[in-house]
Motif scaffolding. Structure first.
Motif, mmCIF file in Angstrom:
data_model
loop_
_atom_site.group_PDB
_atom_site.id
_atom_site.type_symbol
_atom_site.label_atom_id
_atom_site.label_comp_id
_atom_site.label_asym_id
_atom_site.label_seq_id
_atom_site.Cartn_x
_atom_site.Cartn_y
_atom_site.Cartn_z
ATOM 1 N N UNK A 108 0.790 -1.302 0.066
ATOM 2 C CA UNK A 108 -0.037 0.206 -0.004
ATOM 3 C C UNK A 108 1.083 1.095 -0.078
ATOM 4 N N UNK A 109 0.566 2.158 -0.821
ATOM 5 C CA UNK A 109 1.329 3.385 -1.031
ATOM 6 C C UNK A 109 1.684 4.079 0.349
ATOM 7 N N UNK A 110 0.314 4.501 1.191
ATOM 8 C CA UNK A 110 0.644 5.023 2.382
ATOM 9 C C UNK A 110 1.278 4.568 3.488
ATOM 10 N N UNK A 111 1.142 3.079 3.415
ATOM 11 C CA UNK A 111 2.023 2.229 4.301
ATOM 12 C C UNK A 111 3.303 2.071 4.043
ATOM 13 N N UNK A 112 3.644 2.034 2.803
ATOM 14 C CA UNK A 112 4.990 2.246 2.450
ATOM 15 C C UNK A 112 5.757 3.415 2.587
ATOM 16 N N UNK A 113 4.991 4.409 2.279
ATOM 17 C CA UNK A 113 5.485 5.787 2.523
ATOM 18 C C UNK A 113 5.653 6.117 4.089
ATOM 19 N N UNK A 114 4.769 5.480 4.907
ATOM 20 C CA UNK A 114 4.927 5.680 6.420
ATOM 21 C C UNK A 114 6.292 4.943 7.070
ATOM 22 N N UNK A 115 6.358 3.716 6.315
ATOM 23 C CA UNK A 115 7.510 3.046 6.626
ATOM 24 C C UNK A 115 9.053 3.651 6.152
ATOM 25 N N UNK A 116 8.961 4.254 5.151
ATOM 26 C CA UNK A 116 10.065 4.889 4.715
ATOM 27 C C UNK A 116 10.296 6.134 5.776
ATOM 28 N N UNK A 117 9.399 6.807 5.975
ATOM 29 C CA UNK A 117 9.546 7.965 7.181
ATOM 30 C C UNK A 117 10.029 7.450 8.216
ATOM 31 N N UNK A 118 9.680 6.492 8.774
ATOM 32 C CA UNK A 118 9.939 6.002 10.296
ATOM 33 C C UNK A 118 11.286 5.487 10.176
ATOM 34 N N UNK A 119 11.502 4.934 9.250
ATOM 35 C CA UNK A 119 13.028 4.284 9.090
ATOM 36 C C UNK A 119 13.996 5.554 9.117
ATOM 37 N N UNK A 120 13.652 6.575 8.022
ATOM 38 C CA UNK A 120 14.483 7.627 7.858
ATOM 39 C C UNK A 120 14.375 8.414 9.418
ATOM 40 N N UNK A 121 13.461 8.399 10.026
ATOM 41 C CA UNK A 121 13.279 9.097 11.543
ATOM 42 C C UNK A 121 14.369 8.436 12.436
ATOM 43 N N UNK A 122 14.503 6.875 12.192
ATOM 44 C CA UNK A 122 15.399 6.399 13.190
ATOM 45 C C UNK A 122 16.776 6.590 12.666
ATOM 46 N N UNK A 123 17.006 6.852 11.374
ATOM 47 C CA UNK A 123 18.542 7.035 10.685
ATOM 48 C C UNK A 123 18.867 5.644 10.033
ATOM 49 N N UNK A 124 17.907 4.824 9.843
ATOM 50 C CA UNK A 124 17.906 3.595 9.244
ATOM 51 C C UNK A 124 17.429 3.808 7.733
ATOM 52 N N UNK A 125 18.712 4.531 7.063
ATOM 53 C CA UNK A 125 18.475 4.867 5.513
ATOM 54 C C UNK A 125 18.391 3.405 4.603
ATOM 55 N N UNK A 126 19.432 2.475 5.158
ATOM 56 C CA UNK A 126 19.377 1.244 4.420
ATOM 57 C C UNK A 126 18.048 0.492 4.311
ATOM 58 N N UNK A 127 17.349 0.477 5.391
ATOM 59 C CA UNK A 127 16.200 -0.176 5.679
ATOM 60 C C UNK A 127 15.034 0.663 4.878
#
Length: 545
Positions: A108-127
């Motif tokens: 899902x577009x919004x779920x995937x976007x939220x996943x990217x945002x939260x991994x980024x917030x935690x500094x996990x750019x590879x994830x």
């Protein structure tokens, strides 16, 4: 919930404490439906809840999610998106990510976007990148999330690569995309690319966030003319706009303009915030305005309702250090409402170097080494201080300590963009294909300048070298090589823009002023602290940096 029904019926809102107690009540009774209803009520009709209430809701999102799953209620894409943004730990994100895969919602577009945002917030750019690469079908929302992730973490190269990939895949750039691309240009100081992005920004002429990003890019790339043009034509300006322009003027050496703009802001602009005051103190610091700096620092609380933070103390210490007021620096460090950190002690150490206080320098260096034994800057500065005082045995001791720890001084590097290609210069490096021609031209310039009174300042030779050997090392400083290459590469009317990883040395500063006058050039050098604009034999810093 009867009370909530009555409140909704009459359009009445309670205080944050009441809502917080209702949330706790919903959790205690596992009342998922009622919790959702309360969430909808609080955020409806433009009501703006306090931060702690928002955090309470986010915490409720996590706990209610667990209750939902235990009770066999199937979460949907909106549930996952909300809960993800409440996550503060990587472990929780990973658990939710697995749950999404199990229920088939990971695409899902919004779920995937939220996943990217939260991994980024935690500094996990590879994830974050792994989530993006699993995308089956493209969508602007997901592209914007991954580009923003890298731009916000100062990985401008990757952000720009993703932007190019997005455009090649025929996805249009919107305000969010362009804001991230401008951030990437800012982090890489790519002025020409930023100007190209500006063309696309014109389609969204009145977007405040985008205009602020554009303003920030021009300020941090050293193009004050463009920055002033953007600022003056902005139909709407918020505190970020004013603060960015004030800080930009200060950083580029136009301190009085910065303070005048702050005066205008107090009359016709929004209420200043802690970033605004930081820019004001920076302006005072880089103009040697000690009394004005003390005034703004001491009156932060009464004028703007702001308590000084670590960065405000840092600016004030920098101001005192430049003015040679080392005793006042020590007193202010003792008064700080936070523990002195490495940056605090390094500011004192740098001031000791400039004003040749060896004993205080040794004390500051030891404090740095207590906090960070691997901080090479402290060793280098202390070594330089000892060298300037001809204390060669102490220099030898410092260098021995560096060798024991395996520490090596970062070499000075300067780079310049010519024909969309970055050319880097390092002291002693002969790898540039035109280095022989550059050296020849540099020697010719130095000979002409020497005839006009230029004498190399050997105080900036960092080793125990004397006479011609010391002068020869100064000749090869990276900024001199970059300046000469810029003169060789650009017509006289084009500004030469150079970036440097270390603070510009005094001899190179003198050289840049003289060569700017000799060749009738506008030369801009950005070091880690500020911009220097050289023109007609003077620098915008007023020789105070």
């Amino acid at each position: 919930m009867h009370a909530l029904e009555t409140m909704e019926k009459h359009g009445v809102y309670a205080d944050a404490v009441t809502y917080s107690n209702l949330i706790k009540c919903c959790l205690a009774h596992k009342a998922v439906r009622e919790g959702k209803r309360l969430h909808h009520h609080v955020f409806s009709n433009g009501y703006a809840p306090k931060t702690f209430l928002i955090n309470t809701f986010l915490n409720m999102a996590m706990r209610l999610f667990v209750l939902m799953v235990r009770d066999g209620v199937m979460p949907n894409m909106f549930t996952f998106s909300s809960v993800l943004r409440a996550c503060e730990r990587l472990y929780d994100v990973k658990q939710l990510h697995c749950s999404m895969v199990k229920v088939g919602l990971e695409s899902d577009v919004f779920v995937r976007s939220a996943l990217i945002d939260v991994y980024s917030k935690l500094g996990e750019l590879l994830e974050a990148m792994n989530v993006f690469r699993e995308m089956v079908t493209g969508d602007n929302v997901v592209w914007n999330s991954i580009i923003a992730a890298f731009a916000q973490h100062s990985d401008g190269d990757e952000a720009l690569y993703l932007y190019k990939s997005m455009r090649r895949a025929s996805f249009p750039a919107d305000q969010s995309t362009l804001t991230s691309v401008l951030r990437a240009c800012t982090s890489l100081s790519l002025l020409e690319l930023g100007r190209q992005v500006h063309v696309h920004v014109l389609k969204f002429d009145q977007d405040l966030i985008l205009n602020n990003a554009l303003l920030d890019m021009y300020c941090k790339c050293g193009s004050l003319e463009d920055a002033k043009f953007i600022f003056n034509r902005m139909a709407e300006k918020d505190v970020i706009s004013w603060s960015t322009m004030i800080a930009g003027l200060a950083q580029n050496g136009f301190s009085m303009e910065a303070l005048n703009l702050f005066g205008s802001m107090k009359v016709q602009g929004p209420k200043p915030n802690h970033i605004t005051i930081l820019g004001v103190l920076f302006a005072c610091s880089h103009a040697g305005l000690v009394n004005e700096g003390w005034y703004y620092f001491r009156s932060m609380k009464t004028l703007c309702g702001i308590d000084p933070g670590r960065e405000h103390y840092g600016c004030m210490l920098d101001l005192l250090g430049r003015a040679g007021k080392l005793d006042d620096m020590v007193k202010l460090i003792q008064e700080m409402n936070c523990e002195p950190d490495v940056v605090t002690w390094r500011t004192l150490l740098d001031a000791c170097r400039a004003h040749r206080n060896v004993d205080l320098a040794a004390y500051a260096a030891k404090e740095i080494q207590k906090l960070d034994p691997e901080d090479i800057g402290a060793y280098v500065l202390l070594s330089n201080i000892y060298a300037n005082s001809k204390r060669w045995s102490d220099v030898a001791e410092v260098r021995k300590a560096m060798r024991v720890r395996g520490l090596r001084k970062e070499p000075g590097c300067s780079w310049i963009e010519v024909n969309n290609k970055i050319h880097a210069f390092i002291l002693g490096d002969k790898s540039h294909p035109q280095i022989d021609e550059i050296d020849k031209q540099l020697n010719q310039f130095i000979n002409r300048l020497t005839g006009a009174g230029y004498v190399p300042d050997t105080n900036f030779v960092l080793q125990d070298l004397e006479g011609e050997q010391g002068e020869d090392s100064l000749r090869s400083h990276s900024e001199k090589l970059a300046i000469v290459y810029g003169i060789m590469s650009f017509p006289r009317e084009k500004t030469i823009r150079i970036w440097k990883n270390l603070k510009i040395c005094g001899d190179c500063h003198i050289f840049a002023k003289l060569i700017a006058k000799l060749e009738q050039r506008h030369i801009v050098i950005r070091d880690p602290i500020r911009y220097h604009h050289f023109k007609d034999g003077v620098c915008s810093c007023g020789d105070y940096w």
